[in-house]
Design a protein around this motif. Structure first.
Motif, PDB file in Angstrom:
ATOM      1  N   PHE A  28       1.049  45.688  21.607  1.00  0.00           N
ATOM      2  CA  PHE A  28       0.592  45.550  20.219  1.00  0.00           C
ATOM      3  C   PHE A  28      -0.436  44.425  20.109  1.00  0.00           C
ATOM      4  N   LEU A  29      -0.121  43.293  20.738  1.00  0.00           N
ATOM      5  CA  LEU A  29      -1.000  42.127  20.640  1.00  0.00           C
ATOM      6  C   LEU A  29      -2.345  42.392  21.313  1.00  0.00           C
ATOM      7  N   GLU A  30      -2.314  43.095  22.437  1.00  0.00           N
ATOM      8  CA  GLU A  30      -3.564  43.417  23.137  1.00  0.00           C
ATOM      9  C   GLU A  30      -4.448  44.318  22.282  1.00  0.00           C
ATOM     10  N   ARG A  31      -3.844  45.342  21.673  1.00  0.00           N
ATOM     11  CA  ARG A  31      -4.626  46.259  20.830  1.00  0.00           C
ATOM     12  C   ARG A  31      -5.179  45.548  19.609  1.00  0.00           C
ATOM     13  N   CYS A  44       6.405  40.746   5.532  1.00  0.00           N
ATOM     14  CA  CYS A  44       5.875  40.888   6.895  1.00  0.00           C
ATOM     15  C   CYS A  44       4.790  41.953   7.030  1.00  0.00           C
ATOM     16  N   LEU A  45       4.202  42.407   5.916  1.00  0.00           N
ATOM     17  CA  LEU A  45       3.146  43.408   5.990  1.00  0.00           C
ATOM     18  C   LEU A  45       1.795  42.737   6.247  1.00  0.00           C
ATOM     19  N   SER A  46       1.197  43.082   7.385  1.00  0.00           N
ATOM     20  CA  SER A  46      -0.138  42.590   7.728  1.00  0.00           C
ATOM     21  C   SER A  46      -1.099  43.772   7.686  1.00  0.00           C
ATOM     22  N   VAL A  47      -2.101  43.701   6.810  1.00  0.00           N
ATOM     23  CA  VAL A  47      -3.070  44.791   6.668  1.00  0.00           C
ATOM     24  C   VAL A  47      -4.487  44.229   6.610  1.00  0.00           C
ATOM     25  N   GLU A  48      -5.443  45.065   6.987  1.00  0.00           N
ATOM     26  CA  GLU A  48      -6.857  44.675   6.931  1.00  0.00           C
ATOM     27  C   GLU A  48      -7.546  45.244   5.685  1.00  0.00           C
ATOM     28  N   LEU A  49      -7.131  46.442   5.250  1.00  0.00           N
ATOM     29  CA  LEU A  49      -7.629  47.101   4.034  1.00  0.00           C
ATOM     30  C   LEU A  49      -9.137  47.318   4.036  1.00  0.00           C
ATOM     31  N   GLU A  50      -9.688  47.566   5.204  1.00  0.00           N
ATOM     32  CA  GLU A  50     -11.106  47.933   5.285  1.00  0.00           C
ATOM     33  C   GLU A  50     -11.295  49.447   5.217  1.00  0.00           C
ATOM     34  N   SER A  51     -10.208  50.185   5.375  1.00  0.00           N
ATOM     35  CA  SER A  51     -10.254  51.645   5.250  1.00  0.00           C
ATOM     36  C   SER A  51      -9.749  52.048   3.871  1.00  0.00           C
ATOM     37  N   LEU A  65      -0.182  52.610   4.374  1.00  0.00           N
ATOM     38  CA  LEU A  65      -0.952  53.670   5.022  1.00  0.00           C
ATOM     39  C   LEU A  65      -2.259  53.164   5.621  1.00  0.00           C
ATOM     40  N   ASP A  66      -2.517  51.863   5.516  1.00  0.00           N
ATOM     41  CA  ASP A  66      -3.697  51.291   6.142  1.00  0.00           C
ATOM     42  C   ASP A  66      -3.644  51.552   7.657  1.00  0.00           C
ATOM     43  N   PRO A  67      -4.717  52.080   8.247  1.00  0.00           N
ATOM     44  CA  PRO A  67      -4.705  52.326   9.698  1.00  0.00           C
ATOM     45  C   PRO A  67      -4.456  51.063  10.517  1.00  0.00           C
ATOM     46  N   GLU A  68      -4.767  49.909   9.942  1.00  0.00           N
ATOM     47  CA  GLU A  68      -4.544  48.640  10.644  1.00  0.00           C
ATOM     48  C   GLU A  68      -3.303  47.920  10.106  1.00  0.00           C
ATOM     49  N   GLN A  69      -2.332  48.694   9.637  1.00  0.00           N
ATOM     50  CA  GLN A  69      -1.074  48.111   9.160  1.00  0.00           C
ATOM     51  C   GLN A  69      -0.233  47.661  10.354  1.00  0.00           C
ATOM     52  N   ARG A  70       0.260  46.428  10.277  1.00  0.00           N
ATOM     53  CA  ARG A  70       1.116  45.879  11.329  1.00  0.00           C
ATOM     54  C   ARG A  70       2.254  45.077  10.697  1.00  0.00           C
ATOM     55  N   ILE A  71       3.309  44.900  11.462  1.00  0.00           N
ATOM     56  CA  ILE A  71       4.401  44.040  11.032  1.00  0.00           C
ATOM     57  C   ILE A  71       4.205  42.667  11.665  1.00  0.00           C
ATOM     58  N   TRP A  72       4.021  41.680  10.800  1.00  0.00           N
ATOM     59  CA  TRP A  72       3.808  40.301  11.244  1.00  0.00           C
ATOM     60  C   TRP A  72       5.018  39.801  12.045  1.00  0.00           C
ATOM     61  N   GLY A  73       4.721  39.127  13.150  1.00  0.00           N
ATOM     62  CA  GLY A  73       5.781  38.581  13.989  1.00  0.00           C
ATOM     63  C   GLY A  73       6.408  39.594  14.918  1.00  0.00           C
ATOM     64  N   ILE A 125      13.170  65.258   4.313  1.00  0.00           N
ATOM     65  CA  ILE A 125      13.291  64.054   5.133  1.00  0.00           C
ATOM     66  C   ILE A 125      12.055  63.211   4.891  1.00  0.00           C
ATOM     67  N   ILE A 126      12.267  61.960   4.498  1.00  0.00           N
ATOM     68  CA  ILE A 126      11.158  61.052   4.214  1.00  0.00           C
ATOM     69  C   ILE A 126      11.207  59.881   5.190  1.00  0.00           C
ATOM     70  N   GLY A 127      10.123  59.694   5.918  1.00  0.00           N
ATOM     71  CA  GLY A 127       9.997  58.517   6.762  1.00  0.00           C
ATOM     72  C   GLY A 127       9.582  57.323   5.916  1.00  0.00           C
ATOM     73  N   SER A 128      10.285  56.220   6.082  1.00  0.00           N
ATOM     74  CA  SER A 128      10.006  55.031   5.269  1.00  0.00           C
ATOM     75  C   SER A 128       9.930  53.813   6.181  1.00  0.00           C
ATOM     76  N   HIS A 129       8.836  53.081   6.066  1.00  0.00           N
ATOM     77  CA  HIS A 129       8.618  51.927   6.937  1.00  0.00           C
ATOM     78  C   HIS A 129       8.252  50.719   6.081  1.00  0.00           C
ATOM     79  N   PHE A 130       8.998  49.657   6.241  1.00  0.00           N
ATOM     80  CA  PHE A 130       8.869  48.419   5.475  1.00  0.00           C
ATOM     81  C   PHE A 130       8.527  48.689   4.017  1.00  0.00           C
ATOM     82  N   ALA A 131       7.458  48.080   3.487  1.00  0.00           N
ATOM     83  CA  ALA A 131       7.119  48.198   2.071  1.00  0.00           C
ATOM     84  C   ALA A 131       5.686  47.748   1.875  1.00  0.00           C
ATOM     85  N   ASN A 132       5.033  48.295   0.854  1.00  0.00           N
ATOM     86  CA  ASN A 132       3.710  47.772   0.537  1.00  0.00           C
ATOM     87  C   ASN A 132       3.833  46.457  -0.231  1.00  0.00           C
TER      88      ASN A 132
END
Length: 447
Positions: A98-101, A147-154, A163-171, A363-370
């Motif tokens: 993750f860190l390398e990417r 812990c939501l880390s986003v760039e929001l350039e898309s 749904l940001d393509p650059e969404q990551r979980i901080w830490g 079935i709904i996939g749910s990941h963290f929160a906006n």
């Protein structure tokens, strides 16, 4: 300049924002890390046998450069989540990928690609510095961080930042996490610290509270309403304990699944009445490693109807995954919803699709929160509508043991970690509000 000077400023009632802004920052600080050259240390071992105490280190690390839209926060307390366990046992894969990417995305992001990973996705603390473009926060502000880390350039993330393509979980998917004396966050991760809670209590809800809010309450998740029958797996655990509170606060009917009488008692203390002790009642949803047992699904469904007056489940709050998913799909009512946010018992879910498609279940996939969902979840904590589920607190030096306890499910609720805070109980500003809710705040400590 040392972190002791920062702590002294935080503990002084006379410190101003200007005082914090004038504090020289230390060149280094202590942080909980895993090391890139140790990612194969558990090769060949079963998941259960991988010991976080062997892979987690307390290191002295250099202070990262502060970039635009970011903040450096003095961390008074943090907590251990399952993602910290996954990082520490290098499952399902090493987080260094993750860190390398991330490091390849920009010059600024290169800071994150290091031979060590500072972990942790919760914090409560005090803002030390803000980067260019930060206007809503200033040095000295008492904060918690989601812990939501986003760039929001898309454009993809602008209706829902998850749904940001650059969404990551901080830490977890970024470096410089919260299990440390200082953390680096994006300023839009910051939220006001609930003023009736201590540092360690305020640090505990973050990740799991926001995750449960989106999964169960938000329109992006199940959209729970009054009267819904909600099946909550692990209802006294880190995630489930918040789902149980949201169900009760929202007028729903939680059916709490637990694995011991002690955990059942915790659910009763939260106000839940319908409880299934799966250990005492002996549910075994798998005949063997490859074969599920539909008869056990039916027995489970019959037990649920006994608790609901003959009704089936409207919403399943799923996170165990492989072990329970077939049963979850089966017991959900026609047109009902299964929301899933994790797979702590295995990622390869199996279920009988006839019960899904012919009964129009979802079935709904749910990941963290906006950001908005995290803010709303924190607001409910601040208002005393939802309470921390902190059961035990460790020192920063003992984070490995804390992660081990979570890995082996030896904990209740959430496990906290003191970072800069020298002892528990500090940081409370509104003692009157605290007194009103003290029994609920201490609920998980008293079991």
């Amino acid at each position: 300049m040392t972190v002791k000077d920062i702590l002294a400023a935080i503990q002084s009632p006379d410190s101003t924002s200007e005082d914090f802004a004038a504090l020289p920052l230390p060149e280094s600080y202590r942080a909980i890390t895993v090391h890139k050259d140790e990612t194969e240390m558990f090769a060949g071992l079963a998941t259960r046998d991988k010991d976080p105490r062997k892979s987690i280190h307390l290191d002295d690390v250099p202070l990262p450069e502060l970039g635009p839209g970011e903040a450096l926060v003095a961390v008074m307390a943090s907590s251990v989540n399952y993602n910290s366990v996954w990082t520490s046992i290098f499952e399902p894969l090493s987080t260094f990928g993750f860190l390398e990417r991330y490091g390849r995305t920009s010059e600024l992001a290169k800071r994150h690609d290091l031979p060590y990973h500072i972990i942790g996705s919760d914090l409560a603390g005090v803002v030390l510095r803000t980067g260019p473009g930060v206007n809503s926060w200033k040095p000295g502000d008492e904060v918690v961080a989601h812990c939501l880390s986003v760039e929001l350039e898309s454009s993809d993330g602008h209706n829902d930042t998850m749904l940001d393509p650059e969404q990551r979980i901080w830490g977890f998917e970024t470096n410089f996490g919260g299990l440390a004396e200082i953390a680096l966050v994006k300023s839009n991760q910051l939220m006001p610290k609930p003023d009736h809670l201590s540092w360690e209590e305020a640090a505990a809800p973050g990740l799991v509270n926001s995750t449960a809010y989106r999964q169960l309450v938000s329109r992006n998740g199940a959209g729970m309403k009054q009267g819904d029958n909600v099946l909550i797996w692990g209802a006294s655990g880190g995630l489930g304990s918040y789902a149980t509170q949201f169900a009760l606060a929202g007028g729903a009917h939680p059916i709490c699944v637990v694995s011991s009488e002690q955990k059942a008692e915790i659910c009763r203390s939260m106000g839940a009445e319908s409880i299934i002790d799966r250990s005492a009642e002996g549910y075994k949803f798998w005949k063997d490693e490859n074969t599920q047992d539909p008869r056990e699904w039916k027995r489970f469904g019959k037990r649920i109807r006994e608790l609901t007056g003959g009704e089936d489940i409207d919403i399943v709050f799923e996170h165990p995954g492989r072990e329970t998913f077939g049963a979850s799909v089966f017991v959900t009512r026609k047109g009902g919803t299964i929301t899933t946010c994790a797979s702590t018992s295995g990622y390869m879910h199996q279920y009988d699709n006839r019960y899904l498609w012919m009964s129009l279940k979802r079935i709904i996939g749910s990941h963290f929160a906006n950001y908005r969902e995290a803010w709303e979840a924190n607001r409910l904590i601040a208002k005393g509508k939802i309470h921390p589920t902190l059961s035990k607190v460790y020192s920063l030096e003992d984070t490995g043991q804390a992660a081990y306890d979570v890995h082996r499910n030896l904990h209740q609720g959430k496990v906290g970690v003191l970072c800069l805070a020298p002892e528990e109980g500090l940081g409370v500003r509104d003692h009157e509000k605290r007194a009103k809710h003290i029994d609920a705040i201490n609920r998980f400590r008293n079991v």
